[in-house]
Design an enzyme around this catalytic site. Sequence first.
Site, PDB file in Angstrom:
ATOM      1  CG  HIS A 211      -4.504   4.885   4.755  1.00  0.00           C
ATOM      2  ND1 HIS A 211      -4.255   4.355   3.427  1.00  0.00           N
ATOM      3  CD2 HIS A 211      -3.585   5.338   5.611  1.00  0.00           C
ATOM      4  CE1 HIS A 211      -3.176   4.398   3.195  1.00  0.00           C
ATOM      5  NE2 HIS A 211      -2.313   4.887   4.985  1.00  0.00           N
TER       6      HIS A 211
ATOM      7  CB  CYS B 278      -9.026   4.624   0.797  1.00  0.00           C
ATOM      8  SG  CYS B 278      -7.840   5.100   1.317  1.00  0.00           S
TER       9      CYS B 278
ATOM     10  CG  ASP C 251      -1.869   1.287   1.369  1.00  0.00           C
ATOM     11  OD1 ASP C 251      -2.281   1.550  -0.107  1.00  0.00           O
ATOM     12  OD2 ASP C 251      -1.903   1.642   2.798  1.00  0.00           O
ATOM     13  CB  SER C 252       0.244   4.727  -0.419  1.00  0.00           C
ATOM     14  OG  SER C 252      -1.005   4.823   0.570  1.00  0.00           O
TER      15      SER C 252
ATOM     16  CB  CYS D 287      -3.548   0.485  -1.936  1.00  0.00           C
ATOM     17  SG  CYS D 287      -4.073   2.105  -3.012  1.00  0.00           S
TER      18      CYS D 287
ATOM     19  CD  GLU E 289       0.529   6.369   5.655  1.00  0.00           C
ATOM     20  OE1 GLU E 289       2.126   6.174   6.470  1.00  0.00           O
ATOM     21  OE2 GLU E 289      -0.181   5.202   5.916  1.00  0.00           O
TER      22      GLU E 289
END
Length: 265
Positions: free
Chosen positions: A188, A186, A11-12, A75, A154
């Site tokens: 996240h 998403c 994932d990012s 992702c 994050e």
Amino acid sequence: MNASDPIGFFDSGWGGLSILKTARRMLPNENFIYVADCGYAPYGDRSHNFIVNRARTIASFLFDRTHAKALVVACNTATAEAIDTLRQERPHEIIVGIEPAIKPAVAISKNKRIGMIATNRTAHSERYLKLLRRFGKEAHILSEGCPGLMNCVEAGEFDSPKTRALLHRFLDPMIQDEIDTLVLGCTHYPFLSETIQSIVGPSVTIYEPSEAVCRHLKDRLQSANAINTQAQKGSEYFFVSGLNEQRKSVALRLWGKTTPFENLD
Ligand code: DGL
């Protein structure tokens, strides 16, 4: 491919841990390698070519260097932009992606009014628009790109005033529109679930698709006879672009136990 080889995830950033957690529960004996591309995040504000190049580089690291037996693109943004290229370039590999769960959301929604939150890139992607045309016709679906939201995760800000203000901006129009189902598009966002639920209220069902993704992964491994049958519990190893203490500490909060980290550049 050996059944004892690891499964690669990327994932990012740390969002893909929402998939990895479910995978750990459903595939207890597998070894996992997780790449968090923090140094190049967020993907949601990047160009198509940038995301394809990152996905290609990471896929090559996971398949060619760590000998992953399967890859999970954990992702939505990288799936939307890059999974077709990865599959074309590696037709014999198991490559599993993740997409906004429009089909199940339409099935569970009673009033057929559905919200979908994702990165801008996912919400405007050709792949998502196709998904809407295919499965979303019978419903009224409000799709919203949410720049800035992954950064809250994050930064470890799961319920800060800044995170709440952003969420209100994206969710209030959906509440006014009387959605009864909200799709987290998403990886996240499951880490913001409690805050999101407190904003949309108990009558809205939040749908996050990690179980469906991991079930699919398990099916693919079973068909390839590639399930790890070792007796001991599987391990995890995290590679991170731009590894630093802050990133490590958020990952440990999200993952919940100590894990080896290595910088990836
Ligand atoms: N976690 C990612 C997703 O599922 C993307 C976040 C980002 O890098 O913008 O889309």
